[in-house]
Design an enzyme around this catalytic site. Structure first.
Site, PDB file in Angstrom:
ATOM      1  N   GLU A 430      35.680  30.708  29.093  1.00  0.00           N
ATOM      2  CA  GLU A 430      34.448  31.251  29.685  1.00  0.00           C
ATOM      3  C   GLU A 430      34.755  32.421  30.626  1.00  0.00           C
ATOM      4  O   GLU A 430      34.439  32.401  31.810  1.00  0.00           O
ATOM      5  CB  GLU A 430      33.684  30.150  30.412  1.00  0.00           C
ATOM      6  CG  GLU A 430      33.227  29.067  29.449  1.00  0.00           C
ATOM      7  CD  GLU A 430      32.308  28.016  30.065  1.00  0.00           C
ATOM      8  OE1 GLU A 430      32.094  28.030  31.295  1.00  0.00           O
ATOM      9  OE2 GLU A 430      31.788  27.182  29.298  1.00  0.00           O
ATOM     10  N   GLU A 522      34.785  23.381  23.551  1.00  0.00           N
ATOM     11  CA  GLU A 522      34.394  22.474  24.646  1.00  0.00           C
ATOM     12  C   GLU A 522      32.981  21.990  24.374  1.00  0.00           C
ATOM     13  O   GLU A 522      32.107  22.795  24.050  1.00  0.00           O
ATOM     14  CB  GLU A 522      34.478  23.239  25.967  1.00  0.00           C
ATOM     15  CG  GLU A 522      34.212  22.388  27.184  1.00  0.00           C
ATOM     16  CD  GLU A 522      34.399  23.182  28.485  1.00  0.00           C
ATOM     17  OE1 GLU A 522      35.393  23.933  28.614  1.00  0.00           O
ATOM     18  OE2 GLU A 522      33.531  23.053  29.365  1.00  0.00           O
TER      19      GLU A 522
END
Ligand code: GAL
Length: 829
Positions: A430, A522
């Site tokens: 991210e 994820e």
């Protein structure tokens, strides 16, 4: 000083061994390898003091404490609501610490090369030997080595090593990092002609059932001032049996490195897989003038794999779904100080659940984790960074990016690329820069580094969903018209499209990315407190509504219901994501956030919570109920798990859930009377009964074709009456490291777990060992994990006992006011 003595005798042993090996043996000799690299963990002195920033201000009055590393000083501190580390950092403080150690080096080693290796120091370590500055390493998670021969005293004169560890600038992490020399330290001694650090690279370019070709690239370093003619032999072993070997003569210039390529073939190779993790060992031997001067061991696996756009992940030709979990590096009550047995226990608990994959979120892991994954069969995504140049917290690695990222990534690749368990490289999680061109530029640079050192594994990045789905915008669902492809995904740099969450988008993968296979880097982020349940007659508190907002509508005491109903807004329930991943072969698999709870990032950021709720297993290692949903889906075990506990108010309406497999129905009985038969329909993963509570026995029977498969029951517990201790292993090694994990159950007079008991338990230990951790898995507990007492959570608590180096008998006693105490014996040998 046991290790030092071993080291001194090690050099002699090596010589003798070289001679023996030359004439007789073709067996690996463990002793030779262990004398090349010896533990440097024992007898360090430690001093924590933010005001000593300069080595020269350490004075005679500085008070030192003796300890062994791996060591994490933050876990020893008190939880502090105002900690600069923030709630993300687990409300535990960082600080600035000094370590020093004195040691002797044998006189005969003055002709050799001596190096010191740190597997990881969090963070900003600086090292001096005998006053000579060796260097600095800001990244806390990467291993590094300094050659120290030129600064050493040999023989009887002492040497001194000093390490400064500066974790004082906070916050620098979104989760609990720990502080200190938190991984192993090694002293390495080699001949001047030796295999370089991380100097082997073993690949298996062609693998069939009949034959595997094995390529070796070996970097040899000659630190002599003259050129050397040597023979390099690489031998492959399976266990202790020699498989094949290749030999080559080399001439290597003075003070030079040379990379040598060799290849061999293994007939009928025994392939590595997650189910049968078979390893081979390559032993490199360098001989000079008929003497073996260096021996170096590399474990590797022979396996063939592919990520396919249609078939997903293929391992040795077989479709394997990656059923993975993300893990942070802390070990719960042990903090971030690594302990091999503690990692192994985590992996054992996960294996039992059916997990076959680990993502090392979001940094290089301890080498021991990778060794265990090789041996136990996990498909690892080895991740490098949580941020690039643009920081996520004020003092994080973003500040060190320009100077260090190339070296840190290169070192990670060189260190890790022989591991059989690693299948995916991830260059980041991210990353804030993923949405603009600056990110694409960095991604290209990182991809080039990865491919320079390893082309055998695909590269991914854990992107945010390819649509710019603001994580706060929980209402946004994937719709084709909204696709605004992440520029890194669009750039074609990645071999695997990996992004976090947004399971609603997975079924559109092939439309959106017609050329690149998929991995869910994820997923999920479900939230649960182990053993706590909101029931239908309560209002189910689905918190947090927003991770960055105050917790306003949840339960007092920040408990979260352990029915699989509560999730972070950007995630899903456990069932929702697995249902999609399960459905399509082209969805290679997923890494769930997270396998275990971890310290920090309590979500929402709010005191008194100090550890996360995301784990399928709590901080102490006790499974939450959803563990059994996965077990019923992911393993061959026959499963029937019902919950919640059976201690409610008379007449209260309670939802009873069952996870089961290998059966076509489950019947529930309350005090002998059937309350109905349920069967999973469609893609259901559990069944449920909504019934009025009545004290007594709840019994479930699963059946297939009318025949009973399993029976299980839960009984209403009376008042807490006694303690029960159960050790995961009642015999452990007397090596000063090994651990016995002892579960404390609070039982009623009939031996039934008291599911709401929260007694404070006091521990004492007799014998050669110590209590090194206590934990209940309660995310709002502020009791020290390092104490000798702890308050149980919902009937359970954990105490961890460590051996010392004397064998014998350890006697652990647990006491609580008003309850009968318990004692257990653990043998150390
Ligand atoms: C993700 C992030 C993880 C963790 C998780 C919590 O977005 O990558 O590090 O913060 O959220 O749900």
């Amino acid at each position: 000083m046991k290790n030092e003595r071993k080291y001194l005798s090690g050099s002699l042993t090596l010589l003798m061994l070289a001679v023996i090996t030359l004439f007789s043996s073709c067996k690996k000799n463990e002793e030779a390898f262990s004398s090349r690299k010896v533990s440097f963990n024992s007898d360090w002195s430690f001093h924590l003091n933010d005001s000593i920033v300069d080595k020269d201000t350490i004075g005679a009055s500085t008070k030192w404490r003796t300890l062994n590393v791996p060591h994490d000083w933050s876990i020893e501190g008190k939880f502090d609501e105002k900690s600069p580390a923030g709630y993300g950092g687990g409300s535990l403080n960082g600080g600035l610490g000094w370590y020093k150690k004195t040691f002797k080096v044998a006189a005969e080693d003055s002709t050799k090369v001596t190096s010191i290796t740190f597997d990881g120091v969090y963070k900003n370590s600086e090292v001096w030997v005998n006053g000579h500055y060796l260097g600095k390493r800001p990244n806390g998670y990467i291993g590094f080595q300094y050659q120290i021969s030129q600064y050493l005293n040999y023989g009887e004169k002492e040497n001194e090593i000093i390490v400064k560890v500066d974790n004082s600038k906070q916050p620098n992490s979104r989760w609990y990092s720990g502080s200190g020399i938190f991984r192993n330290v090694w002293l390495e001694t080699t001949d001047k002609l030796h295999v370089a650090q991380w100097g082997t690279y073993v690949t298996t370019p062609k693998v069939t059932a009949e034959k595997a070709s094995v390529n070796f690239e070996t970097t040899i370093q000659n630190q002599n001032s003259d050129s050397k003619k040597a023979i390099v032999t690489t031998t492959i072993y399976k266990e202790d049996t020699k498989v094949t070997s290749v030999t080559q003569n080399i001439t290597i210039a003075a003070n030079a490195n040379q990379t040598l390529k060799q290849s061999a073939e293994v007939e009928s190779p025994i392939l590595w897989s997650d189910e049968k993790p078979e390893l081979y060992t390559a032993v490199t031997e360098i001989s000079l003038d008929d003497k073996i001067v260096d021996q170096y061991k590399t474990n590797f696996g022979i396996r063939d794999f592919k990520f396919d756009l249609d078939k997903g992940f293929l391992l040795n030709g077989k479709q394997v779904k990656i059923k993975g979990v993300c893990m942070h590096h802390d070990l719960g009550p042990l903090g971030s100080a690594i302990n091999t047995r503690a990692i192994e226990r985590q992996l054992e608990i996960l294996k039992e659940m059916g997990v076959n994959g680990i993502r090392t979120s979001h940094n290089p892991p301890a080498p021991e984790l990778l060794d265990l994954c090789d041996k136990m069969g996990f498909i690892v995504m080895d991740e490098a960074f949580d941020m690039w140049k643009q920081s996520k917290t004020k003092y994080d690695y973003g500040n060190d990016w320009d100077r260090w990222h190339k070296q840190d990534l290169t070192d990670q690749l060189l260190r890790d690329r022989n591991h059989a368990s690693i299948f995916i490289w991830s260059i980041g999680n991210e990353i804030p820069q993923q949405w603009d061109e600056s990110g694409v530029k960095i991604a290209k640079e990182l991809a080039a580094i990865v491919r320079q050192y390893d082309k055998t594994r695909p590269l991914t990045q854990a992107m945010n969903p390819p649509v710019n789905m603001n994580i706060d915008d929980v209402t946004l669902q994937f719709e084709k018209k909204n696709v605004q492809v992440n520029p890194i995904a669009a750039s074609g740099i990645l071999d695997l499209i990996g992004y976090n969450y947004a399971h609603q988008t997975y079924e559109h993968h092939k439309e959106n990315f017609p050329k690149t296979p998929f991995i869910a880097t994820e997923t999920t982020s479900g939230l649960e407190t182990r053993g706590y349940y909101d029931n239908v007659s309560d209002v189910v508190k689905k918190w947090p509504v927003r991770w960055d907002l105050k917790f306003t509508d949840g339960n007092p005491g920040n408990t979260v219901s352990a029915y699989d109903q509560v999730q972070a807004p950007w995630g899903s329930t456990h069932e929702a994501t697995w249902k999609v991943i399960k459905k399509h072969d082209y969805l290679s698999g997923m890494y769930i956030w997270t396998g275990f709870d971890y310290i920090g990032e309590p979500t929402p950021y709010e005191w008194p919570s100090v550890s996360s709720y995301f784990g399928i297993v709590d901080l102490a290692g006790f499974p939450k109920d959803v563990y059994y949903m996965y077990q019923s889906e992911w393993t061959d075990k026959t499963v029937l798990h019902i919950f919640p506990h059976w201690n409610w108010k008379a007449g209260q309406t309670v939802d009873v859930w069952a996870y089961y497999n290998k059966a076509d129905e489950v019947e529930l009985f309350l005090n002998g009377k059937s309350v109905g038969i349920r069967s999973k329909k469609g893609d259901d993963l559990h069944v449920m009964w909504r019934i009025p509570f009545q004290a007594g026995t709840l019994k479930a029977v699963s059946r297939k074709n009318g025949k009973t498969v399993l029976e299980t029951e839960i009984k209403t517990a009376g008042n807490p009456d006694n303690l029960k201790l159960t050790a995961d292993r009642s015999t452990i090694k007397a090596d000063g490291n090994d651990l016995s994990f002892v579960t404390v159950d609070i039982l009623d007079a009939n031996g039934i777990l008291a599911p709401n008991a929260n007694n404070e338990i006091n521990f004492s230990l007799k014998g050669n060992g110590k209590i090194v951790g206590v934990c209940s898995g309660d995310p709002v507990s502020h009791e020290s994990y390092k104490g000798s007492k702890h308050t149980a959570l919902n009937g359970k608590c954990l105490v961890i006992v460590q051996s010392d180096t004397k064998s014998g008998r350890l006697e652990l006693t647990a006491k609580a006011n008003g309850l009968k105490s318990a004692t257990i014996v653990i043998t150390t040998e």
